[in-house]
Design a protein around this motif. Structure first.
Motif, short mmCIF file in Angstrom:
data_model
loop_
_atom_site.label_atom_id
_atom_site.label_comp_id
_atom_site.label_asym_id
_atom_site.label_seq_id
_atom_site.Cartn_x
_atom_site.Cartn_y
_atom_site.Cartn_z
N CYS A 56 32.19 104.88 16.94
CA CYS A 56 32.82 105.68 18.01
C CYS A 56 32.51 105.08 19.37
O CYS A 56 33.40 104.98 20.23
N THR B 158 34.56 101.79 19.88
CA THR B 158 36.00 101.94 20.04
C THR B 158 36.41 102.91 21.15
O THR B 158 37.56 102.87 21.60
N PHE C 283 36.75 106.05 20.71
CA PHE C 283 37.39 107.20 20.06
C PHE C 283 36.32 108.15 19.54
O PHE C 283 35.28 107.70 19.07
N SER C 284 36.58 109.44 19.60
CA SER C 284 35.65 110.41 19.03
C SER C 284 35.81 110.44 17.52
O SER C 284 36.83 109.99 16.98
N GLU D 92 38.98 112.06 16.36
CA GLU D 92 40.18 111.25 16.55
C GLU D 92 40.33 110.18 15.47
O GLU D 92 41.44 109.75 15.17
N VAL D 93 39.22 109.78 14.88
CA VAL D 93 39.22 108.70 13.88
C VAL D 93 39.41 109.24 12.46
O VAL D 93 40.07 108.61 11.64
N LYS E 133 39.83 99.08 22.61
CA LYS E 133 39.20 100.38 22.75
C LYS E 133 40.25 101.41 23.17
O LYS E 133 41.36 101.04 23.56
N LYS E 134 39.89 102.66 23.14
CA LYS E 134 40.80 103.73 23.55
C LYS E 134 41.27 103.52 24.99
O LYS E 134 42.40 103.83 25.33
#
Length: 123
Positions: free
Chosen positions: A40, A43, A45-46, A49-50, A91-92
């Motif tokens: 997390c 990336t 992302f939480s 979200e994954v 990444k996000k």
């Protein structure tokens, strides 16, 4: 200790990794059932979200992600074979990050994928 917990105990605690359900069909994308805090953080992302996204991590691909490597990842997943290669992930936030992706199959119904940040390893 069951096989899944035993497999997880072998993974170093500071690893960036996801676990996916290898018993679900490729058409369903081998959904992610767990992601580490490191994944997390890497990336952006939480965990929510994954979760349930495809373990191919297409949500991390971008303009500089190699189409050849993307196809190789898909092939490795289709054929359930191990795979290790460098690829550009995003990444996000959109920031690119060169990572080494390693796909491993355990003797449990899980598929394990490690992502190593190559920039961090150079330090």
């Amino acid at each position: 200790m069951n096989a899944t917990l035993y497999s997880l105990s072998l993974i170093p605690p500071d690893s960036n990794f996801i676990l996916a359900n290898a018993q679900v069909s490729k058409a369903q994308g081998f959904p992610i059932v767990y992601c580490s805090d490191g994944f997390c953080e890497l990336t952006g992302f939480s965990r929510t979200e994954v979760m349930q996204k495809s373990c191919a991590c297409k949500f991390l691909y971008g303009p500089e992600s190699s189409e050849t490597i993307i196809l190789s990842i898909d092939e490795a997943l289709d054929e359930r074979k191990e795979f290790k290669e460098e690829i550009m992930f995003y990444k996000k936030t959109g920031k690119e990050r060169c990572v080494c992706v390693e796909v491993c199959y355990s003797w449990t119904p899980l598929l394990i994928s490690f992502c190593t940040d190559l920039k961090t390893q150079e330090r």
